[in-house]
Write an enzyme that holds these catalytic residues in place. Structure first.
Site, PDB file in Angstrom:
ATOM      1  N   GLU A  97      18.018  48.481   8.242  1.00  0.00           N
ATOM      2  CA  GLU A  97      17.628  49.152   7.008  1.00  0.00           C
ATOM      3  C   GLU A  97      17.683  48.234   5.797  1.00  0.00           C
ATOM      4  O   GLU A  97      18.417  47.253   5.758  1.00  0.00           O
ATOM      5  CB  GLU A  97      18.419  50.433   6.774  1.00  0.00           C
ATOM      6  CG  GLU A  97      19.899  50.355   7.008  1.00  0.00           C
ATOM      7  CD  GLU A  97      20.593  51.665   6.634  1.00  0.00           C
ATOM      8  OE1 GLU A  97      20.883  52.434   7.554  1.00  0.00           O
ATOM      9  OE2 GLU A  97      20.865  51.879   5.446  1.00  0.00           O
ATOM     10  N   CYS A 110      17.792  45.254  -1.428  1.00  0.00           N
ATOM     11  CA  CYS A 110      19.026  44.964  -0.693  1.00  0.00           C
ATOM     12  C   CYS A 110      18.655  44.804   0.770  1.00  0.00           C
ATOM     13  O   CYS A 110      18.122  45.728   1.383  1.00  0.00           O
ATOM     14  CB  CYS A 110      20.001  46.123  -0.886  1.00  0.00           C
ATOM     15  SG  CYS A 110      21.488  46.000   0.124  1.00  0.00           S
ATOM     16  N   CYS A 117      27.185  44.600  12.893  1.00  0.00           N
ATOM     17  CA  CYS A 117      28.119  43.670  12.248  1.00  0.00           C
ATOM     18  C   CYS A 117      29.388  43.641  13.079  1.00  0.00           C
ATOM     19  O   CYS A 117      29.745  44.633  13.709  1.00  0.00           O
ATOM     20  CB  CYS A 117      28.437  44.170  10.837  1.00  0.00           C
ATOM     21  SG  CYS A 117      29.522  43.079   9.894  1.00  0.00           S
ATOM     22  N   CYS A 121      35.067  46.257   8.979  1.00  0.00           N
ATOM     23  CA  CYS A 121      35.638  46.901   7.780  1.00  0.00           C
ATOM     24  C   CYS A 121      35.717  48.409   8.021  1.00  0.00           C
ATOM     25  O   CYS A 121      34.774  49.025   8.505  1.00  0.00           O
ATOM     26  CB  CYS A 121      34.797  46.589   6.543  1.00  0.00           C
ATOM     27  SG  CYS A 121      34.750  44.832   6.160  1.00  0.00           S
ATOM     28  N   CYS A 124      33.058  51.078   6.588  1.00  0.00           N
ATOM     29  CA  CYS A 124      31.643  50.709   6.640  1.00  0.00           C
ATOM     30  C   CYS A 124      30.979  51.208   7.918  1.00  0.00           C
ATOM     31  O   CYS A 124      31.492  51.004   9.028  1.00  0.00           O
ATOM     32  CB  CYS A 124      31.522  49.191   6.539  1.00  0.00           C
ATOM     33  SG  CYS A 124      29.816  48.625   6.572  1.00  0.00           S
ATOM     34  N   CYS A 338      25.788  52.213   3.515  1.00  0.00           N
ATOM     35  CA  CYS A 338      25.190  51.130   4.301  1.00  0.00           C
ATOM     36  C   CYS A 338      25.232  51.454   5.783  1.00  0.00           C
ATOM     37  O   CYS A 338      26.287  51.741   6.323  1.00  0.00           O
ATOM     38  CB  CYS A 338      26.022  49.856   4.168  1.00  0.00           C
ATOM     39  SG  CYS A 338      26.106  49.179   2.556  1.00  0.00           S
TER      40      CYS A 338
HETATM   41  N1  SAH Z   1      29.234  41.841   4.882  1.00  0.00           N
HETATM   42  C1  SAH Z   1      29.024  41.655   3.478  1.00  0.00           C
HETATM   43  C2  SAH Z   1      27.833  42.377   2.915  1.00  0.00           C
HETATM   44  C3  SAH Z   1      27.546  43.776   3.372  1.00  0.00           C
HETATM   45  S1  SAH Z   1      28.370  45.169   2.695  1.00  0.00           S
HETATM   46  C4  SAH Z   1      30.270  42.003   2.712  1.00  0.00           C
HETATM   47  O1  SAH Z   1      31.240  42.450   3.321  1.00  0.00           O
HETATM   48  O2  SAH Z   1      30.304  41.785   1.521  1.00  0.00           O
HETATM   49  C5  SAH Z   1      28.018  45.264   0.976  1.00  0.00           C
HETATM   50  C6  SAH Z   1      29.176  45.863   0.196  1.00  0.00           C
HETATM   51  O3  SAH Z   1      29.302  47.282   0.420  1.00  0.00           O
HETATM   52  C7  SAH Z   1      30.513  45.260   0.575  1.00  0.00           C
HETATM   53  O4  SAH Z   1      31.293  45.073  -0.583  1.00  0.00           O
HETATM   54  C8  SAH Z   1      31.113  46.338   1.450  1.00  0.00           C
HETATM   55  O5  SAH Z   1      32.494  46.204   1.542  1.00  0.00           O
HETATM   56  C9  SAH Z   1      30.640  47.593   0.750  1.00  0.00           C
HETATM   57  N2  SAH Z   1      30.639  48.813   1.545  1.00  0.00           N
HETATM   58  C10 SAH Z   1      30.350  48.976   2.842  1.00  0.00           C
HETATM   59  N3  SAH Z   1      30.459  50.264   3.197  1.00  0.00           N
HETATM   60  C11 SAH Z   1      30.831  50.932   2.097  1.00  0.00           C
HETATM   61  C12 SAH Z   1      31.110  52.293   1.827  1.00  0.00           C
HETATM   62  N4  SAH Z   1      31.042  53.226   2.776  1.00  0.00           N
HETATM   63  N5  SAH Z   1      31.454  52.626   0.561  1.00  0.00           N
HETATM   64  C13 SAH Z   1      31.532  51.688  -0.404  1.00  0.00           C
HETATM   65  N6  SAH Z   1      31.277  50.393  -0.213  1.00  0.00           N
HETATM   66  C14 SAH Z   1      30.946  50.014   1.024  1.00  0.00           C
END
Ligand code: SAH
Length: 350
Positions: A97, A110, A117, A121, A124, A338
């Site tokens: 996406e 974006c 991935c 995290c 996420c 995301c």
């Molecule tokens: N892997 C990279 C980029 C992808 S995520 C990274 O970790 O930076 C882009 C941003 O969105 C990151 O800061 C991630 O921690 C955040 N993110 C992911 N899922 C989220 C969610 N459910 N709510 C808020 N931020 C989120």
């Protein structure tokens, strides 16, 4: 069946590499520039659209190269602010996406850097099923090309903040940035490109040494290692001190201010003690903080901090001299964090 795997992905080649390839197949070097412009500036759909090449050359190219294009599987358009969420299909059937956000100062896309991935995290959605594969430079570029063609307007900003960890797909990321910002391509200024990382220290330092002008964003999400480890497994590999050192190094080498992303999770990282620790931590970092109320996913029980907690957190940082913004929530009506659109799609299909 044709052996696709032995063919080179032409859209992932730099202009220099394409010139070498043309020489190898007995073509004049200037052809490389023409083909490159067709792919990266005029956004040609296929070899046959390259009208200043002879039919014979087009056939030769088809025999030697794959021409990567994404197919638009779905698009959701926000009625509130025009944000668009795209679901694209790749040649091997994988889906990714991408998001278009429309601001007064221009169109921002974006993009995803991987299918899935492996960073894990906790909040996420992109990482729930692990990593499927890396995206090729052409597949990262195509997300932007398809969206620019779809809306018929120029894309001015690109953020590598979709699914995937860009530093875990380092060489392809670099090639992508070089092609995207090249004069014979879309020529998007490197200053208008942001790469977000969860904090893979050796790669961040390497990235600082590449001579680029892109903005680095660090997913910080906690003011200390203890809390950070509960949210981000990568914190076990790289302690905060080392991550922040790498950010400092990035600023020193590039002169670019680092953005610190901080997703606020109720009761986890959003109280004023954490705000105090964060302001102390970032005091001499020359960066700025982007607060994001966490977007809850149904697989986890994280709760978004309420409005008041977000404002208190923000005010505390500001009073302590930290530059801070709250991420504007775009496309609330087509929401889903995301990786959620893709998950819903795969679950419906599967
Ligand atoms: N892997 C990279 C980029 C992808 S995520 C990274 O970790 O930076 C882009 C941003 O969105 C990151 O800061 C991630 O921690 C955040 N993110 C992911 N899922 C989220 C969610 N459910 N709510 C808020 N931020 C989120």
């Amino acid at each position: 069946m044709e052996k696709e795997s032995t063919k080179t992905d032409i859209k992932s080649l730099s202009l220099g590499e394409l010139q070498q390839q043309m020489e190898q197949i007995g073509e004049k070097a200037f052809r490389a520039k023409q083909i490159y412009q067709w792919m990266h500036e005029k956004l040609a759909e296929d070899f046959d659209a390259m009208s200043n090449l002879s039919k014979a050359l087009r056939e030769k190219l088809k025999a030697q190269y794959t021409y990567t294009c994404l197919s638009k599987e779905d698009v959701q358009i926000s009625q509130i602010d025009g944000t668009r969420k795209y679901l694209f299909g790749l040649a091997d059937g994988a889906v990714i996406e991408s998001v278009l956000m429309r601001y007064e100062h221009g169109n921002s896309v974006c993009i995803s850097s991987q299918v899935g991935c492996r960073m894990g995290c906790r909040f996420c959605a992109s990482t729930l099923d692990g990593l499927e594969r890396n995206l090729l430079p052409s597949e990262m570029l195509e997300q932007i090309y398809q969206i620019q063609k779809d809306i018929g307007e120029r894309i001015s900003n690109v953020v590598v903040m979709g699914s995937g960890e860009p530093m875990d797909n380092y060489d392809n990321l670099l090639q992508f940035i070089r092609i995207l910002s090249s004069e014979q391509g879309l020529n998007i200024s490197q200053r208008s490109i942001t790469v977000s990382t969860c904090g893979i220290v050796p790669r961040m330092r390497q990235f600082a040494d590449e001579g680029l002008q892109v903005t680095l964003a660090l997913s910080l999400h906690a003011p200390n290692d203890a809390v950070r480890k509960t949210l981000m497994p990568v914190a076990n590999a790289y302690p905060l001190a080392a991550v922040l050192d790498a950010c400092r190094y990035y600023f020193e080498k590039t002169g670019r201010r680092v953005t610190f992303e901080y997703s606020l999770v109720q009761g986890v990282n959003d109280n004023l003690e954490e705000a105090a620790a964060l302001s102390k931590l970032l005091q001499h970092m020359h960066g700025h903080v982007n607060l994001i109320p966490v977007n809850p996913i149904k697989e986890r029980d994280f709760v978004q901090s309420d409005r008041r907690a977000v404002m208190n957190f923000k005010n505390y940082l500001e009073k302590n001299g930290i530059h801070v913004t709250i991420r504007r929530e775009m496309g609330r009506d087509i929401d889903g964090a995301c990786g959620q659109l893709r998950r819903r799609y795969l679950q419906k299909k599967g």
